[in-house]
Each structure stands twice: as structure tokens, then as C-alpha cells.
Design an enzyme around this catalytic site. Structure first.
Site, mmCIF file in Angstrom:
data_model
loop_
_atom_site.group_PDB
_atom_site.id
_atom_site.type_symbol
_atom_site.label_atom_id
_atom_site.label_comp_id
_atom_site.label_asym_id
_atom_site.label_seq_id
_atom_site.Cartn_x
_atom_site.Cartn_y
_atom_site.Cartn_z
ATOM 1 N N LYS A 10 0.837 -1.203 0.000
ATOM 2 C CA LYS A 10 0.000 0.000 0.000
ATOM 3 C C LYS A 10 0.878 1.262 0.000
ATOM 4 O O LYS A 10 2.100 1.177 0.210
ATOM 5 C CB LYS A 10 -0.932 -0.052 1.217
ATOM 6 C CG LYS A 10 -1.992 -1.175 1.135
ATOM 7 C CD LYS A 10 -2.862 -1.200 2.387
ATOM 8 C CE LYS A 10 -3.971 -2.232 2.290
ATOM 9 N NZ LYS A 10 -4.794 -2.290 3.529
ATOM 10 N N TYR A 50 -12.179 -2.384 -3.698
ATOM 11 C CA TYR A 50 -12.762 -2.513 -2.360
ATOM 12 C C TYR A 50 -14.290 -2.488 -2.417
ATOM 13 O O TYR A 50 -14.939 -1.963 -1.500
ATOM 14 C CB TYR A 50 -12.229 -1.411 -1.445
ATOM 15 C CG TYR A 50 -10.848 -1.685 -0.871
ATOM 16 C CD1 TYR A 50 -10.562 -2.876 -0.188
ATOM 17 C CD2 TYR A 50 -9.818 -0.747 -0.973
ATOM 18 C CE1 TYR A 50 -9.311 -3.130 0.356
ATOM 19 C CE2 TYR A 50 -8.556 -0.991 -0.424
ATOM 20 C CZ TYR A 50 -8.311 -2.177 0.240
ATOM 21 O OH TYR A 50 -7.073 -2.422 0.787
ATOM 22 N N ASN A 123 -1.795 -0.269 7.093
ATOM 23 C CA ASN A 123 -1.248 -1.570 7.492
ATOM 24 C C ASN A 123 -0.404 -2.227 6.396
ATOM 25 O O ASN A 123 -0.348 -3.443 6.292
ATOM 26 C CB ASN A 123 -2.372 -2.493 7.971
ATOM 27 C CG ASN A 123 -3.481 -2.622 6.945
ATOM 28 O OD1 ASN A 123 -3.343 -2.137 5.819
ATOM 29 N ND2 ASN A 123 -4.547 -3.293 7.309
ATOM 30 N N HIS A 126 -1.979 -5.312 1.318
ATOM 31 C CA HIS A 126 -3.276 -5.941 1.062
ATOM 32 C C HIS A 126 -2.983 -7.347 0.577
ATOM 33 O O HIS A 126 -2.026 -7.563 -0.169
ATOM 34 C CB HIS A 126 -4.052 -5.205 -0.029
ATOM 35 C CG HIS A 126 -5.144 -6.036 -0.626
ATOM 36 N ND1 HIS A 126 -6.373 -6.162 -0.032
ATOM 37 C CD2 HIS A 126 -5.172 -6.832 -1.727
ATOM 38 C CE1 HIS A 126 -7.121 -6.989 -0.760
ATOM 39 N NE2 HIS A 126 -6.414 -7.409 -1.790
ATOM 40 N N GLU A 137 -9.526 -10.291 -8.009
ATOM 41 C CA GLU A 137 -8.533 -9.226 -7.829
ATOM 42 C C GLU A 137 -7.357 -9.383 -8.796
ATOM 43 O O GLU A 137 -6.873 -8.389 -9.342
ATOM 44 C CB GLU A 137 -8.053 -9.213 -6.375
ATOM 45 C CG GLU A 137 -9.155 -8.761 -5.424
ATOM 46 C CD GLU A 137 -8.784 -8.879 -3.951
ATOM 47 O OE1 GLU A 137 -7.635 -9.288 -3.631
ATOM 48 O OE2 GLU A 137 -9.643 -8.576 -3.101
HETATM 49 P P1 ATP Z 1 -6.888 -6.025 2.964
HETATM 50 O O1 ATP Z 1 -8.193 -6.274 2.241
HETATM 51 O O2 ATP Z 1 -6.336 -4.614 2.741
HETATM 52 O O3 ATP Z 1 -5.869 -7.099 2.739
HETATM 53 P P2 ATP Z 1 -7.975 -7.171 5.302
HETATM 54 O O4 ATP Z 1 -8.563 -8.187 4.366
HETATM 55 O O5 ATP Z 1 -7.086 -7.654 6.388
HETATM 56 O O6 ATP Z 1 -7.161 -6.073 4.507
HETATM 57 P P3 ATP Z 1 -10.495 -5.776 5.295
HETATM 58 O O7 ATP Z 1 -11.574 -6.043 6.288
HETATM 59 O O8 ATP Z 1 -10.646 -6.306 3.907
HETATM 60 O O9 ATP Z 1 -9.129 -6.274 5.939
HETATM 61 O O10 ATP Z 1 -10.289 -4.194 5.254
HETATM 62 C C1 ATP Z 1 -9.642 -3.559 4.179
HETATM 63 C C2 ATP Z 1 -8.737 -2.467 4.705
HETATM 64 O O11 ATP Z 1 -9.547 -1.421 5.255
HETATM 65 C C3 ATP Z 1 -7.831 -2.874 5.862
HETATM 66 O O12 ATP Z 1 -6.633 -3.470 5.438
HETATM 67 C C4 ATP Z 1 -7.568 -1.548 6.536
HETATM 68 O O13 ATP Z 1 -6.570 -0.813 5.821
HETATM 69 C C5 ATP Z 1 -8.893 -0.846 6.383
HETATM 70 N N1 ATP Z 1 -9.785 -1.036 7.533
HETATM 71 C C6 ATP Z 1 -10.534 -2.125 7.822
HETATM 72 N N2 ATP Z 1 -11.269 -1.946 8.939
HETATM 73 C C7 ATP Z 1 -10.995 -0.682 9.353
HETATM 74 C C8 ATP Z 1 -11.441 0.119 10.466
HETATM 75 N N3 ATP Z 1 -12.333 -0.318 11.357
HETATM 76 N N4 ATP Z 1 -10.933 1.359 10.582
HETATM 77 C C9 ATP Z 1 -10.053 1.837 9.699
HETATM 78 N N5 ATP Z 1 -9.585 1.138 8.633
HETATM 79 C C10 ATP Z 1 -10.047 -0.105 8.461
HETATM 80 MG MG MG Z 2 -9.707 -7.683 2.659
#
Ligand code: ATP
Ligand code: MG
Length: 159
Positions: A10, A50, A123, A126, A137
Site C-alpha cells: 500500500k 474494495y 497496514n 493488502h 482481484e
Molecule cells: P486487505 O483487504 O487490505 O488485505 P484485510 O482483508 O485484512 O485487509 P479488510 O476487512 O478487507 O481487511 O479491510 C480492508 C482495509 O480497510 C484494511 O486493510 C484496513 O486498511 C482498512 N480497515 C478495515 N477496517 C478498518 C477500520 N475499522 N478502521 C479503519 N480502517 C479499516
Molecule cells: Mg480484505
């Protein structure tokens, strides 16, 4: 089963100059990079990537974050690559991510810190969540001719 999965470094990971550190972890585990590029996406593309999160309260911050700078997109291949990559990536909330995972080693903030400020949890990476997401994706980010099949030295010990 040999799978392909989408990984993004990211904008925070690219801006911090830790792309190499992150790619190293996949290579070290024996996973193969079969597609790789630096991409700056826009808001429309974020909504495609997303799509599952558009109605969530964190989407606005997530979109601002993901379009804020270039990302490194890669297709990672290996045995059960989706699960293996998620394990390397660690938990979504940086604060909860275990040490030894990419998120645990390079980031630390909590959901509450992010939510209070209306920002995304930054974080670093992705990774596709499951087989259906990985297929969608990989096809969204890469054309067929951008994904390469090749034999890596050491494959005979890994596969
Ligand atoms: P990614 O899809 O980015 O790999 P993930 O699958 O671990 O991450 P998801 O639930 O898909 O988590 O959320 C997508 C992204 O949205 C997260 O990686 C994070 O950057 C952000 N995110 C998710 N939940 C929150 C929250 N409660 N507050 C802020 N940001 C969030
Ligand atoms: Mg995810």
C-alpha cells in the site's frame, strides 16, 4: 493446490521504502512472484477493488489512503498461496497483528486511533482474502500477458 493471490504494498509501504523488505518475505518463504508493477490508482478503481467495503464507515478513509500514492501490485504463486500470504501479512488491525508478520513488524496503530481520525488503518499490505477474491482481484489488476510462468532455481526443493 497451487494458487495465485493478489498482494499490494500500500502507499505507506512504498513511501517508507520497505518494498524490498516485503517482497523478500514472500520470496524467502518460497512463494513465487509471477506478476509485479507500480501503479497509482484513482477513486473509481478503488471502488472496484474494495467493492465489498463501499458501504462501511471506514471506506472514505480507506479510499483516501489507497489513492494517496503509488502501490506495488504483485501476483504471488505457491501451494495454498492465499492462506500462506495471509499468514505472512498478519491481522488487519496493526495493533493486533503478531510480531513476525509484515503488519506486526512494520505498523502498530489501532482501529480506535484510525476511526477517531476518520483515517484508514495504514497496514502496509493488502492480500486477497479467499479464492473467489483472489481470482477477481488478480483479473482486476493484471492482464493475462502480465503474469508469467517460469521455473525458479530451488523449485525442486520447494514444490
Ligand atoms: P486487505 O483487504 O487490505 O488485505 P484485510 O482483508 O485484512 O485487509 P479488510 O476487512 O478487507 O481487511 O479491510 C480492508 C482495509 O480497510 C484494511 O486493510 C484496513 O486498511 C482498512 N480497515 C478495515 N477496517 C478498518 C477500520 N475499522 N478502521 C479503519 N480502517 C479499516
Ligand atoms: Mg480484505
Amino acid at each position: 493446490m497451487i494458487q495465485q493471490t493478489l498482494v499490494l504494498v500500500k502507499p505507506d509501504g512504498v513511501a517508507r521504502g520497505i518494498v524490498g523488505e516485503i517482497i523478500k518475505r514472500f520470496e524467502q518463504r518460497g512463494l513465487k512472484i509471477v506478476g509485479l508493477k507500480l501503479v497509482k490508482i484513482d477513486e473509481d478503481f478503488s471502488k472496484k477493488h474494495y467493492a465489498a467495503h463501499i458501504d462501511k464507515n471506514f471506506y472514505k478513509g480507506l479510499e483516501e489512503f489507497i489513492v494517496s500514492g503509488p502501490v506495488v501490485a504483485m501476483v504471488v504463486e505457491g501451494v495454498d498461496a492465499i492462506e500462506n500470504v495471509r499468514k505472512l501479512t498478519g491481522a488487519t488491525e496493526s495493533k493486533s497483528a503478531l510480531l513476525g508478520t509484515i503488519r506486526g513488524d512494520y505498523s502498530h496503530i489501532s482501529y480506535s486511533h484510525a476511526d477517531e481520525r476518520g483515517i484508514s488503518v495504514k497496514n502496509i499490505v493488502h492480500a486477497s482474502g479467499d479464492a473467489a477474491d483472489a481470482e477477481k482481484e488478480v483479473a482486476l489488476w493484471f492482464s493475462v500477458d502480465e503474469i508469467h510462468s517460469y521455473k525458479r532455481a530451488g523449485d525442486e526443493h520447494l514444490l
